[in-house]
Design an enzyme around this catalytic site. Structure first.
Site, mmCIF file in Angstrom:
data_model
loop_
_atom_site.group_PDB
_atom_site.id
_atom_site.type_symbol
_atom_site.label_atom_id
_atom_site.label_comp_id
_atom_site.label_asym_id
_atom_site.label_seq_id
_atom_site.Cartn_x
_atom_site.Cartn_y
_atom_site.Cartn_z
ATOM 1 C CE LYS A 359 9.076 -13.420 21.162
ATOM 2 N NZ LYS A 359 7.824 -13.612 21.921
ATOM 3 C CD GLU A 365 4.850 -6.711 7.611
ATOM 4 O OE1 GLU A 365 5.215 -7.766 8.179
ATOM 5 O OE2 GLU A 365 3.672 -6.291 7.623
ATOM 6 N N GLY A 419 5.896 -8.929 21.999
ATOM 7 C CA GLY A 419 6.532 -7.943 21.126
ATOM 8 C C GLY A 419 6.361 -6.525 21.629
ATOM 9 N NE ARG A 420 0.130 -6.150 23.281
ATOM 10 C CZ ARG A 420 -0.173 -7.351 22.804
ATOM 11 N NH1 ARG A 420 0.435 -7.784 21.714
ATOM 12 N NH2 ARG A 420 -1.033 -8.129 23.405
ATOM 13 C CD GLU A 506 -0.186 -5.909 18.709
ATOM 14 O OE1 GLU A 506 -0.280 -6.192 17.505
ATOM 15 O OE2 GLU A 506 0.912 -5.664 19.265
ATOM 16 C CG HIS A 537 -1.654 25.883 17.809
ATOM 17 N ND1 HIS A 537 -1.940 27.199 17.519
ATOM 18 C CD2 HIS A 537 -0.979 25.890 18.986
ATOM 19 C CE1 HIS A 537 -1.437 27.971 18.466
ATOM 20 N NE2 HIS A 537 -0.857 27.205 19.376
ATOM 21 C CE LYS A 662 1.227 -11.277 11.263
ATOM 22 N NZ LYS A 662 1.947 -12.065 12.288
#
Lengths: 714, 714
Positions: A359, A365, A419-420, A506, A537, A662
């Protein structure tokens, strides 16, 4: 938090605030209400006492109180949270502030005409206001944020009622509840082909009734309406929350800050449609004239997990797969160069398009990965190739251009998209349209939109996201289960749990109420899961005989990839679904030692083979798993998580918890740079970190201080 | 569980049992110890009272008591667990049993010469033994399983001491603990290049001391020794637990049931080496004479997650990648036909080798997938091709042959290898050797073996797996944290958390002690995780500001794929590692409102931007991530989980909790078959399941009853 601190007048809550009125503190006031006879102003919910030098106001409920002190035509704003047993005092003379602001005009919701009355609880001590001086005419404006959010939900009767209700389950086993046909029947809800069966929750019809009252106490309906009407319910970032607008029909009208945002949404969608068709048709080519058949989408968090989930789910859908023939879509998220290596392995820059999703275009990253792939492209095709091989999903056109991307190839989204919650924005729609074509993605948006309509219009007892959310609150806050397992019986939904893990943890992993009041209860749960039957399993052992973990079982009626083998008892999909139908009953019923004795199980094995049962789960059955259903599933969970947050009274749409790491990483980065280039010793960290950092630097000291550019060798 | 029930004499614990002795119940007994003067037998830890018709024996500790009633040369065995306040009575006359067995010879550990004495606690009520008749000579043999496991750990002093010790942390913040340099220094342990820093655990040196005492009370050292010496510590399946033997050096000697198993292990390894070299060199070819460059390994649970984790980690290791050039390895686990579609997509049967992994060759998912891929091969290349394109990892040679696989191409493993601990057996070694060549896999085994040596020989205070395990017990059982996040700062370790989730939750997700006593405390934790930095943009919000979740941070000094960009402050790997170093301190220290006020954060945001801190984590730093390190990491976690189970007193090596779902699925499978083929109505299920099943059948009723064979269309 107690006492008053200076804030900005803008911090007076606009939308959603409750204007309590205005007090003129003058000689008249004192004359009108002498200390001897306290007067009560119902509209204000305040008791007023007046003395020559002091006015005492006792709000009779917890409240966030804003005091705007006006002097002539200037104003100063102060804010304080009133909590039980927290004395609050405001004295302009003691105040540190010198700043003066123009008074803020009162907006509609701040007018005295629309006061929202609600349950109030006795409150002490009082708020004490002092005038600057006895002779100085002075006016206090008082307003408080909406009571529903300032009063913690755990202080309400319905919450306490549910707390007590838990006792009723001490001696109630799901085995017994499952015998009540009427109960089970009323615990099945259907909408648009989706069937929810929550009869295996540790809940009765009475529980659902009490949860409904809890929703009322939490003003759930109002919260939902405020979300859809674009109010700034993300108050800490002062933003509206409108991911529902991302999938609204072209003719829908959804306002944010007085502007209908739907046309903006469709402008971007149309732009994506046009661009993706150009790329897919080969009319848009790379620097060497070759069509771009492979796409690497760079983004992290919501810009990664959501699109990855949808891509993984569409990959094996026959219709979508047909449109994706000969194309590849990959996602680069981790700043780890290993992730770069995995992404470029086997790809040719000549035929690769890189989509950079950020954005602000500043995400550490994402931008380092973007610069890395820019190097990968330009080192192979020259710097001019970048404009042909890289596009952006961002709002920061300046940085996009600075990076070397043609701003015409920047696709916008908005502050009101978290964002999410952004998979339905250009963040997800662009890469997915490049891979599958826009029409498939449009189906996905339609599926989500269908649930959006359902969520905001269906009565709660038939409202799938609301039911899912309320039951989660019941499991977390009352039955005390800290986790939730998401178990889709479809390999195509392999990435659904990781995505929901992000959206949920979040959104609701918060420690304070939306007004900043520390929560006396825990919000949010630990979400995890793997596709069935794989999970069976793996961690199911603990779910069956260890800790109690409420499970979501998600099943599909018709497989994307049906397989039948001659001579088999059932089809492969029926074999899979046999487990989907069996597991919930295994958890609910368990197996008693009596049953095992009947089966002649050796005595010493009986305790090990006993299943306590009484373990809650819910089942969600979808007719198929195409783009439309994937949209339905996504929206159902997005809204479920919002419902939980609304009830817990938190802000499910901010994420301040990611900031501290951060900033500390920045300090380490500087240290590593200084140590590697100038040999500086490690300083400013605690003993452990210093030791580890030093060890790390020493063990990698053969790395040259300023090495030449190097890309993965794989 | 109370009272005595008949069992099989074989269920008398052999290895590890404590023989308490033999009581001759005869007239002499009565004469020797009349009711008036109770005699105490220290060796037996029993009080003996005798009356003409009744002998009362009061074990003075909780115990599993086996009574072998002998009549002439025949014997009958009974078993009961003695728990406080559970009356236990044995009366042969009341007993239902008619079966008679020959008496079981007493083995070494059952001789009276080696009684293990241990802390005993007062115990009531007594065990009452009745003779068949007054005149009948009769002998009771009594033995009890080892006290350490029959006495729940929570009843021991060290446990209670730790419970009380928790109080000491009420007012202790990690911020303060991190200032104690001496403490931090002693909380760093190194072995074979691996560095563990646990200074950010909510623990003091005193805590570690108390945990050491807990380990002693749990006989941790003895448990470890018994595992390595091949005793049947998996008592419910009567098996030894020897995955350490799978990676032992060729000349090592490890006994199971009196046989050195290391030669067997190396026979299989040599066979794998030879076979994988044949396939890789192209001297073994497919039915059409083409070399087999692609491998699909079919297996589920431990036969899937372990090998997948190692494969994902090796994929980007330059050395391993070099050996894998031109080859592909895929894993088919889920019975979902979509997983079949994903696996065969883009592969050609002519060049594909399928490895079927199932110990019994009866695992439902694995065998249906095997039959599906057999169809995929034979429909393309004819039935004879199966022997050329399919091999097995199994012990059931009969079924392997019946399936159509040449038994010469069956690779064995053993009962003493649990599925989730089988990655170092043929289960993982075969597919990994086919992909990377045996020498790489041998390095991996060496790394694991190095930790095996360390685990069984290092003193606890320097023993990495023991420290990891004890700290987990501290976090789960005393600090009350139900979950653990596994956060590797390496994309290559993407599948590490899912594998450990299985190993941990399947091993320790138990509700009863190894002797079948229901646990008054919860065992096992919820394991989940994603690679950093991806997780930071996902669930870290909750970890920082929501629930407290102890975190494992795993970092690598040297990246598999270093990337440097000219002009960047740091390399991409340094950027990644900046986060690895920053996050633990962010969690430990947090951020106070005072700090935020200094930064002029607006008052109304302060509560939202506050971090409580005091959140525990540990850091594990590895020098690099090659096959050897991957082996180290795997073994460290395998043993850590065993340590937890040993302390909790559970059987970490069985998994009865997965059985019930399987049997219920069989019922559903039969129903689906009957309904689809004969139109039978859904019967024998509860209302909810009946409704869902009916809905499922109706919505898919267009599927023909007996469809022709169909493989994925993708």
């Amino acid at each position: 938090m107690s006492g008053f601190h200076q804030g900005d007048p803008d911090s007076i809550p606009g939308n959603g605030a409750q204007w309590l009125g205005c007090l003129a503190f003058t000689q008249e006031t004192r004359v009108r209400s002498p200390a001897t006879e306290p007067s009560f102003c119902p509209l204000l919910h305040f008791f007023i006492f007046a003395w020559p030098w002091r006015m005492t106001i006792s709000p009779i409920s917890d409240a966030v109180v804003y005091v705007v002190l006006t002097l002539g035509n200037s104003a100063r704003c102060f804010r304080g949270v009133h909590r039980k047993s927290q004395p609050t005092e405001f004295n302009p003379q003691k105040s540190q502030s010198n700043k003066l602001h123009a008074p803020k005009p009162l907006n509609r919701t701040q007018s005295r005409d629309s006061p929202k009355l609600c349950q109030l609880q006795p409150f002490l001590p009082p708020l004490v206001l002092y005038p600057l001086s006895f002779h100085h005419p002075l006016c206090f404006l008082l307003c408080s944020a909406e009571m529903a959010s300032t009063t913690l939900i755990c202080d309400t009767e319905p919450w306490k009622d549910l707390k007590a209700h838990v006792e009723d389950f001490k001696n109630t086993h799901l085995r017994d509840l499952m015998n009540d046909k009427e109960r089970c029947q009323s615990m099945m809800v259907e909408f648009d082909g989706m069937l929810l069966d929550y009869s295996r929750q540790r809940a009765t019809l009475e529980t659902m009734d009490k949860l409904d009252k809890l929703a009322e106490a939490a003003s759930l309906k109002q919260h939902i309406n405020r979300m859809y009407s674009g109010e700034h319910i993300n108050s800490t970032e002062n933003r509206s929350v409108l991911h529902v607008a991302l999938r609204a029909p072209r003719d829908a009208v959804i306002y944010s800050d007085g502007k209908n945002v739907v046309p903006d949404v469709w402008n971007v969608l149309d732009k994506i449609k046009a661009f993706s068709e150009k790329v897919r048709s080969g009319s848009w080519v790379g620097a060497t004239g070759k069509p771009l058949k492979d796409v690497i989408a760079i983004g992290i968090g919501g810009s990664f997990l959501g699109p990855l989930f949808v891509h993984t789910a569409l990959q094996t859908d026959p219709e979508a797969a047909e449109f994706a023939k000969g194309r590849q879509l990959r996602f680069l998220a981790n700043v780890d160069p290993i992730d770069v290596a995995r992404n470029i392995a086997g790809l040719n820059p000549e035929t690769t398009l890189v989509v950079v999703v950020s954005k602000t275009f500043t995400t550490a990253e994402t931008m380092l990965n973007a610069r890395t792939l820019r190097e990968w492209i330009s080192s192979a095709l020259g710097p001019c190739a970048v404009a042909k091989h890289m596009v952006a999903v961002s709002t920061n056109l300046t940085l996009v251009e600075k990076f070397g991307i043609d701003t015409n190839n920047a696709f916008a989204f908005w502050d009101w998209v978290g964002g999410r919650y952004s998979v339905c924005s250009a963040v997800g729609v662009l890469p997915l349209s490049l891979q599958y074509g826009f029409p498939i993605v449009e189906k996905f948006l339609k599926g989500a939109s269908s649930i959006d309509q359902h969520f905001c219009s269906a009565p709660f007892e038939k409202n799938i996201p609301v039911l899912l959310g309320l039951l989660s609150v019941w499991n977390v806050s009352f039955l005390g289960y800290p986790a939730r397992a998401i178990l889709p019986y479809s390999q195509a939904l392999e990435k659904f749990a990781p995505h929901i893990q992000q959206v949920s943890m979040e959104s609701n992993g918060k420690g304070v109420s939306i007004d900043g009041v520390p929560l006396p209860y825990e919000a949010g749960e630990i979400d995890f899961g793997e596709p069935g039957t794989n999970g069976q399993h793996s961690f199911y052992q603990l779910i069956h005989q260890g800790r109690v973990i409420p499970c979501d079982f998600i099943g599909i009626v018709k497989s994307q990839q049906p397989v039948y083998l001659k001579g088999e008892l059932v089809s492969n999909h029926d074999e899979l679904m046999s487990n989907f139908f069996a597991q919930p009953d295994a958890l609910a019923y368990g197996k008693t030692s009596e049953q095992l004795l009947k089966e002649n199980v050796p005595q010493h094995l009986i305790p090990h083979k006993t299943f306590s049962g009484n373990r809650p789960s819910l089942s969600l059955l979808l007719p198929s798993l195409n783009a439309y259903n994937i949209g339905q599933l996504l929206a159902s969970y997005e809204h479920r998580i919002a419902v939980e947050g609304f009830v817990w009274g938190i802000n499910s749409f901010d994420q301040w918890g990611v900031e501290l790491g951060k900033s500390l990483a920045t300090q380490v980065r500087k240290q590593l740079h200084a140590s590697r280039t100038k040999g500086d010793p490690v300083e400013g960290f605690n003993f452990s970190t210093t030791t580890l950092l030093t060890r790390y630097l020493e063990a990698s000291s053969d790395i040259p201080a300023d090495p030449p550019t190097l890309l993965p060798r794989i």
